[in-house]
Design a protein around this motif. Sequence first.
Motif, PDB file in Angstrom:
ATOM      1  N   ASP A  29      -8.191  -3.007   3.621  1.00  0.00           N
ATOM      2  CA  ASP A  29      -8.912  -2.206   2.645  1.00  0.00           C
ATOM      3  C   ASP A  29      -8.401  -0.776   2.693  1.00  0.00           C
ATOM      4  O   ASP A  29      -7.676  -0.396   3.597  1.00  0.00           O
ATOM      5  CB  ASP A  29     -10.426  -2.269   2.860  1.00  0.00           C
ATOM      6  CG  ASP A  29     -10.864  -1.702   4.201  1.00  0.00           C
ATOM      7  OD1 ASP A  29     -10.006  -1.278   4.991  1.00  0.00           O
ATOM      8  OD2 ASP A  29     -12.071  -1.687   4.451  1.00  0.00           O
ATOM      9  N   GLY A  30      -8.764  -0.025   1.685  1.00  0.00           N
ATOM     10  CA  GLY A  30      -8.338   1.369   1.637  1.00  0.00           C
ATOM     11  C   GLY A  30      -6.902   1.489   1.170  1.00  0.00           C
ATOM     12  O   GLY A  30      -6.532   0.970   0.130  1.00  0.00           O
ATOM     13  N   SER A  31      -6.090   2.157   1.962  1.00  0.00           N
ATOM     14  CA  SER A  31      -4.701   2.429   1.595  1.00  0.00           C
ATOM     15  C   SER A  31      -3.747   1.772   2.575  1.00  0.00           C
ATOM     16  O   SER A  31      -4.028   1.665   3.759  1.00  0.00           O
ATOM     17  CB  SER A  31      -4.445   3.935   1.609  1.00  0.00           C
ATOM     18  OG  SER A  31      -5.254   4.581   0.656  1.00  0.00           O
TER      19      SER A  31
ATOM     20  N   ALA B 181      -9.662  -5.505  -1.383  1.00  0.00           N
ATOM     21  CA  ALA B 181     -10.221  -4.156  -1.226  1.00  0.00           C
ATOM     22  C   ALA B 181      -9.144  -3.084  -1.064  1.00  0.00           C
ATOM     23  O   ALA B 181      -9.463  -1.932  -0.784  1.00  0.00           O
ATOM     24  CB  ALA B 181     -11.169  -4.128  -0.025  1.00  0.00           C
ATOM     25  N   LEU B 182      -7.880  -3.449  -1.266  1.00  0.00           N
ATOM     26  CA  LEU B 182      -6.793  -2.473  -1.151  1.00  0.00           C
ATOM     27  C   LEU B 182      -6.771  -1.607  -2.401  1.00  0.00           C
ATOM     28  O   LEU B 182      -6.665  -2.099  -3.517  1.00  0.00           O
ATOM     29  CB  LEU B 182      -5.459  -3.202  -0.977  1.00  0.00           C
ATOM     30  CG  LEU B 182      -4.266  -2.358  -0.571  1.00  0.00           C
ATOM     31  CD1 LEU B 182      -4.485  -1.733   0.806  1.00  0.00           C
ATOM     32  CD2 LEU B 182      -3.002  -3.200  -0.558  1.00  0.00           C
ATOM     33  N   ARG B 183      -6.930  -0.296  -2.219  1.00  0.00           N
ATOM     34  CA  ARG B 183      -6.998   0.624  -3.357  1.00  0.00           C
ATOM     35  C   ARG B 183      -5.662   1.254  -3.695  1.00  0.00           C
ATOM     36  O   ARG B 183      -5.400   1.573  -4.854  1.00  0.00           O
ATOM     37  CB  ARG B 183      -8.011   1.732  -3.072  1.00  0.00           C
ATOM     38  CG  ARG B 183      -9.454   1.262  -3.043  1.00  0.00           C
ATOM     39  CD  ARG B 183     -10.415   2.439  -2.934  1.00  0.00           C
ATOM     40  NE  ARG B 183      -9.951   3.480  -2.029  1.00  0.00           N
ATOM     41  CZ  ARG B 183     -10.260   3.565  -0.739  1.00  0.00           C
ATOM     42  NH1 ARG B 183     -11.040   2.671  -0.186  1.00  0.00           N
ATOM     43  NH2 ARG B 183      -9.800   4.541   0.017  1.00  0.00           N
ATOM     44  N   SER B 184      -4.824   1.493  -2.688  1.00  0.00           N
ATOM     45  CA  SER B 184      -3.535   2.138  -2.966  1.00  0.00           C
ATOM     46  C   SER B 184      -2.508   1.716  -1.930  1.00  0.00           C
ATOM     47  O   SER B 184      -2.853   1.276  -0.836  1.00  0.00           O
ATOM     48  CB  SER B 184      -3.694   3.662  -2.979  1.00  0.00           C
ATOM     49  OG  SER B 184      -4.072   4.136  -1.707  1.00  0.00           O
TER      50      SER B 184
ATOM     51  N   PRO C 160      -4.187  -7.065  -6.047  1.00  0.00           N
ATOM     52  CA  PRO C 160      -4.552  -6.228  -7.204  1.00  0.00           C
ATOM     53  C   PRO C 160      -3.492  -6.319  -8.296  1.00  0.00           C
ATOM     54  O   PRO C 160      -2.296  -6.453  -8.011  1.00  0.00           O
ATOM     55  CB  PRO C 160      -4.623  -4.816  -6.618  1.00  0.00           C
ATOM     56  CG  PRO C 160      -4.852  -5.013  -5.155  1.00  0.00           C
ATOM     57  CD  PRO C 160      -4.134  -6.288  -4.810  1.00  0.00           C
TER      58      PRO C 160
END
Length: 128
Positions: free
Chosen positions: A15-17, A47-50, A79
């Motif tokens: 998750d996150g970056s 949940a990976l945003r970037s 994503p």
Amino acid sequence: MEYPGAGGQAVLALDGSLDVRSAADARARLHQAVDQGGGDLVLDLAALRSWDATGLGVIMGTHRRAGRLGRRLVLRAVPQQLQRLLVATRLHRILAVEGGAPDALSAALPGLAGVPGAGPLPPVTTSP
């Protein structure tokens, strides 16, 4: 977070970056998961945003390490933007992506010449 999956798979959720700042920690955790387990290692990216090129390198390094140990890295819940990047870099042909056939991923990027399943480039128009 790691949890057991179906059929002896290990599932690791990111998750996150996944970028230059988090690459060392992510690499260590992924390599540990590959080294200690058996069967497929599923990398859940819901949940990976970037991410950046360094993060993509971590994924590829983990893929190679898993292959050397007779395992397979499988990407899950990729994503859409990362799917497009995998197609643009043609890594979708190398990496196992759960629920995404190469042609389905290629269709996510219409206009990429030379990618199976991608549509033609739109015509370029200029005004006089």
